[in-house]
Design a protein around this motif. Structure first.
Motif, mmCIF file in Angstrom:
data_model
loop_
_atom_site.group_PDB
_atom_site.id
_atom_site.type_symbol
_atom_site.label_atom_id
_atom_site.label_comp_id
_atom_site.label_asym_id
_atom_site.label_seq_id
_atom_site.Cartn_x
_atom_site.Cartn_y
_atom_site.Cartn_z
ATOM 1 N N ARG A 1 -23.585 15.088 46.721
ATOM 2 C CA ARG A 1 -22.849 15.621 47.875
ATOM 3 C C ARG A 1 -21.535 16.272 47.468
ATOM 4 O O ARG A 1 -21.076 17.195 48.125
ATOM 5 C CB ARG A 1 -22.595 14.540 48.915
ATOM 6 C CG ARG A 1 -23.765 14.352 49.826
ATOM 7 C CD ARG A 1 -23.935 15.617 50.622
ATOM 8 N NE ARG A 1 -25.203 15.658 51.299
ATOM 9 C CZ ARG A 1 -25.821 16.769 51.628
ATOM 10 N NH1 ARG A 1 -25.324 17.938 51.338
ATOM 11 N NH2 ARG A 1 -26.955 16.733 52.265
ATOM 12 N N LYS A 2 -20.912 15.806 46.395
ATOM 13 C CA LYS A 2 -19.697 16.467 45.906
ATOM 14 C C LYS A 2 -20.009 17.898 45.480
ATOM 15 O O LYS A 2 -19.219 18.808 45.719
ATOM 16 C CB LYS A 2 -19.118 15.717 44.702
ATOM 17 C CG LYS A 2 -18.370 14.474 45.047
ATOM 18 C CD LYS A 2 -17.804 13.862 43.766
ATOM 19 C CE LYS A 2 -17.238 12.491 44.013
ATOM 20 N NZ LYS A 2 -16.797 11.864 42.758
ATOM 21 N N PHE B 1 -22.952 19.706 46.316
ATOM 22 C CA PHE B 1 -23.657 20.459 47.351
ATOM 23 C C PHE B 1 -23.248 19.948 48.726
ATOM 24 O O PHE B 1 -24.048 19.359 49.458
ATOM 25 C CB PHE B 1 -25.171 20.324 47.167
ATOM 26 C CG PHE B 1 -25.653 20.772 45.826
ATOM 27 C CD1 PHE B 1 -25.798 22.113 45.542
ATOM 28 C CD2 PHE B 1 -25.968 19.846 44.841
ATOM 29 C CE1 PHE B 1 -26.247 22.535 44.305
ATOM 30 C CE2 PHE B 1 -26.420 20.252 43.592
ATOM 31 C CZ PHE B 1 -26.557 21.605 43.326
ATOM 32 N N LYS B 2 -22.002 20.198 49.102
ATOM 33 C CA LYS B 2 -21.449 19.665 50.357
ATOM 34 C C LYS B 2 -22.198 20.133 51.599
ATOM 35 O O LYS B 2 -22.423 19.377 52.520
ATOM 36 C CB LYS B 2 -19.984 20.064 50.474
ATOM 37 C CG LYS B 2 -19.091 19.414 49.453
ATOM 38 C CD LYS B 2 -17.675 19.939 49.578
ATOM 39 C CE LYS B 2 -16.747 19.314 48.589
ATOM 40 N NZ LYS B 2 -16.930 19.722 47.228
ATOM 41 N N GLU B 3 -22.570 21.392 51.647
ATOM 42 C CA GLU B 3 -23.136 21.978 52.865
ATOM 43 C C GLU B 3 -24.659 22.074 52.851
ATOM 44 O O GLU B 3 -25.245 22.559 53.809
ATOM 45 C CB GLU B 3 -22.550 23.387 53.073
ATOM 46 C CG GLU B 3 -21.036 23.411 53.151
ATOM 47 C CD GLU B 3 -20.484 22.616 54.328
ATOM 48 O OE1 GLU B 3 -21.107 22.639 55.402
ATOM 49 O OE2 GLU B 3 -19.445 21.952 54.141
ATOM 50 N N LEU B 4 -25.308 21.661 51.777
ATOM 51 C CA LEU B 4 -26.760 21.810 51.673
ATOM 52 C C LEU B 4 -27.467 20.869 52.640
ATOM 53 O O LEU B 4 -27.269 19.657 52.612
ATOM 54 C CB LEU B 4 -27.221 21.518 50.242
ATOM 55 C CG LEU B 4 -28.721 21.673 49.986
ATOM 56 C CD1 LEU B 4 -29.163 23.115 50.212
ATOM 57 C CD2 LEU B 4 -29.055 21.231 48.578
ATOM 58 N N LYS B 5 -28.284 21.465 53.505
ATOM 59 C CA LYS B 5 -29.096 20.663 54.426
ATOM 60 C C LYS B 5 -30.307 20.166 53.647
ATOM 61 O O LYS B 5 -31.061 20.952 53.094
ATOM 62 C CB LYS B 5 -29.558 21.503 55.610
ATOM 63 C CG LYS B 5 -28.459 21.877 56.580
ATOM 64 C CD LYS B 5 -28.944 22.788 57.691
ATOM 65 C CE LYS B 5 -30.249 22.333 58.269
ATOM 66 N NZ LYS B 5 -30.766 23.179 59.334
ATOM 67 N N ASP C 1 -33.659 29.913 51.366
ATOM 68 C CA ASP C 1 -32.245 29.558 51.407
ATOM 69 C C ASP C 1 -31.715 29.242 50.018
ATOM 70 O O ASP C 1 -30.579 29.557 49.678
ATOM 71 C CB ASP C 1 -32.003 28.365 52.322
ATOM 72 C CG ASP C 1 -32.207 28.703 53.796
ATOM 73 O OD1 ASP C 1 -32.191 29.902 54.124
ATOM 74 O OD2 ASP C 1 -32.365 27.762 54.593
#
Length: 66
Positions: free
Chosen positions: A44-45, A47-51, A59
Motif C-alpha cells: 500500500r505504501k 501502490f496507494k491508489e491501486l484498486k 488500467d
C-alpha cells in the motif's frame, strides 16, 4: 516417467486439499503467513491508489500505472 507421474499426481492432490482449505475460509480472516500485514502495508505504501478488488489489465498498462 512413472516416478514423475506419481509425484505430479501427489502434488496435484496436495494442491487440491490446500485450495479447498483456503477456499473454505472468509478471506478477511485468512492469514497465510505471519508477515501478511507487513507485506500488505509495504504494498500500500507503493501502490496507494491501486484498486485491488477488481483488476483491469488495461488500467495496469496505462502510462499513469507505469
Amino acid at each position: 516417467p512413472r516416478v514423475e507421474l506419481a509425484w505430479a499426481m501427489k502434488a496435484h492432490q496436495h494442491a487440491q486439499v490446500y485450495f479447498n482449505l483456503i477456499s473454505s475460509v472468509d478471506p478477511k480472516f485468512l492469514t497465510l503467513t505471519k508477515a501478511d500485514d507487513r507485506i500488505y502495508g509495504e504494498f500500500r505504501k507503493t501502490f496507494k491508489e491501486l484498486k485491488i478488488d477488481v483488476l483491469d489489465p488495461e488500467d495496469l498498462k496505462s502510462e499513469a500505472a507505469k
